[in-house]
Write an enzyme that holds these catalytic residues in place. Structure first.
Site, PDB file in Angstrom:
ATOM      1  N   LYS A 157       0.838  -1.200   0.000  1.00 15.63           N
ATOM      2  CA  LYS A 157       0.000   0.000   0.000  1.00 15.63           C
ATOM      3  C   LYS A 157       0.877   1.255   0.000  1.00 15.63           C
ATOM      4  CE  LYS A 157      -4.567   0.002   1.513  1.00 15.63           C
ATOM      5  NZ  LYS A 157      -5.606  -0.107   2.529  1.00 15.63           N
ATOM      6  N   GLU A 161      -7.531  -0.756  15.091  1.00 14.91           N
ATOM      7  CA  GLU A 161      -8.656  -1.595  14.714  1.00 14.91           C
ATOM      8  C   GLU A 161      -9.654  -0.806  13.893  1.00 14.91           C
ATOM      9  OE1 GLU A 161     -11.176  -4.695  16.792  1.00 14.91           O
ATOM     10  OE2 GLU A 161      -9.979  -3.775  18.399  1.00 14.91           O
ATOM     11  N   ASP A 211      -9.453   3.667   3.156  1.00  9.19           N
ATOM     12  CA  ASP A 211     -10.278   2.497   3.434  1.00  9.19           C
ATOM     13  C   ASP A 211     -11.121   2.255   2.199  1.00  9.19           C
ATOM     14  OD1 ASP A 211     -10.853   0.487   5.402  1.00  9.19           O
ATOM     15  OD2 ASP A 211     -12.889   1.264   5.404  1.00  9.19           O
ATOM     16  N   SER A 212     -11.242   0.985   1.842  1.00  7.25           N
ATOM     17  CA  SER A 212     -11.917   0.690   0.583  1.00  7.25           C
ATOM     18  C   SER A 212     -12.662  -0.627   0.668  1.00  7.25           C
ATOM     19  CB  SER A 212     -10.889   0.622  -0.547  1.00  7.25           C
ATOM     20  OG  SER A 212      -9.928  -0.367  -0.249  1.00  7.25           O
ATOM     21  N   PHE A 214      -5.505  -7.831  -7.406  1.00  9.45           N
ATOM     22  CA  PHE A 214      -5.654  -8.537  -6.136  1.00  9.45           C
ATOM     23  C   PHE A 214      -7.133  -8.529  -5.752  1.00  9.45           C
ATOM     24  CE2 PHE A 214      -6.704  -5.180  -3.058  1.00  9.45           C
ATOM     25  CZ  PHE A 214      -6.495  -4.062  -3.845  1.00  9.45           C
ATOM     26  N   GLY A 215      -7.429  -9.150  -4.625  1.00 11.03           N
ATOM     27  CA  GLY A 215      -8.774  -9.086  -4.060  1.00 11.03           C
ATOM     28  C   GLY A 215      -9.861  -9.544  -5.027  1.00 11.03           C
ATOM     29  N   ASP A 227     -10.664  -8.312  -7.841  1.00  8.67           N
ATOM     30  CA  ASP A 227     -10.421  -7.840  -9.216  1.00  8.67           C
ATOM     31  C   ASP A 227     -10.942  -8.781 -10.312  1.00  8.67           C
ATOM     32  OD1 ASP A 227      -9.318  -5.499  -8.367  1.00  8.67           O
ATOM     33  OD2 ASP A 227      -7.250  -5.988  -8.868  1.00  8.67           O
TER      34      ASP A 227
END
Ligand code: IMP
Length: 195
Positions: A14, A39, A68-69, A147-148, A150
């Site tokens: 990131k 957290e 944040d996404s 990633f994720g 995608d």
């Protein structure tokens, strides 16, 4: 003068991504200290981005940036949303769960959302920016980049999934790319002496 901006993440990937967005901005980015854990207790992207930026700024005494996404699927009432990262133990499980929950549902509209927040050293949030990318959830994964989620997120405008786009193209159309594009001019005009 180089200004220091601490990135509220423990993820070096990131940091690299943010460095690409903020190259030539005059800010030098640095990872937050490893022992400082925050957290994500907020129930919105805005709340989580702000709490991460604010807590890291206060703890380090420096300016801080956080993002944040997540993915919101209309037919799942916005899920997985802020729980996108916690929806399963791996990308494969998260994708499988999402496809299972969506089933044969023909309404497959979805959006990726990214919120970026910047806090000054006393923790006050001075900038916020949001980026949204509209798309559709496919029935099966396609593509190898990224990633994720995608491989199952299809962008009709480009006729490709995020995982079929080069990193440059994804940056140009993605929620994160848009959030940073909105942020840059505001960051350039920020008065940094008023901490
Ligand atoms: P966070 O912003 O680090 O909390 O992560 C949010 C989660 O949303 C990630 O772990 C991914 O599962 C998902 N996500 C966010 N942005 C993207 C993206 O650009 N592509 C795919 N998945 C994403």
């Amino acid at each position: 003068m180089t200004k220091l901006l601490v990135v509220a993440t423990g993820n070096p990937g990131k940091l690299l991504e943010m460095q690409a967005y903020l190259a030539n901005s005059g800010w030098e980015l640095r990872l937050k200290p490893e022992e400082l854990e925050i957290e994500e207790t907020g129930d919105t992207f805005v709340a989580n981005a702000c709490l991460k930026a604010s807590q890291v700024a206060k703890a380090t005494g420096n300016w801080a940036i956080a993002d944040d996404s997540g993915l919101q699927v209309d037919a799942l009432n916005g899920a997985p949303g802020v729980y996108s990262a916690r929806y399963g133990n791996s990308d494969a499980f998260r994708i499988a769960r999402l496809l299972r929950e969506l089933g044969e549902q023909s309404q497959r509209q979805a959006q990726f959302v990214c919120v970026v927040a910047i806090a000054r050293p006393d923790g006050a949030i001075v900038l916020q920016s949001e980026g949204i990318c509209q798309g559709e959830i496919l029935y099966a994964p396609r593509g190898n980049y990224g990633f994720g989620y995608d491989p199952i997120f299809y962008v009709p405008e480009k006729q490709m999934t995020f995982a079929e786009m080069t990193p440059e193209l994804k940056r140009a159309v993605s929620h994160r790319g848009k959030a940073f594009a909105n942020l840059l001019p505001k960051l350039a005009s920020l008065e940094i002496t008023d901490s």
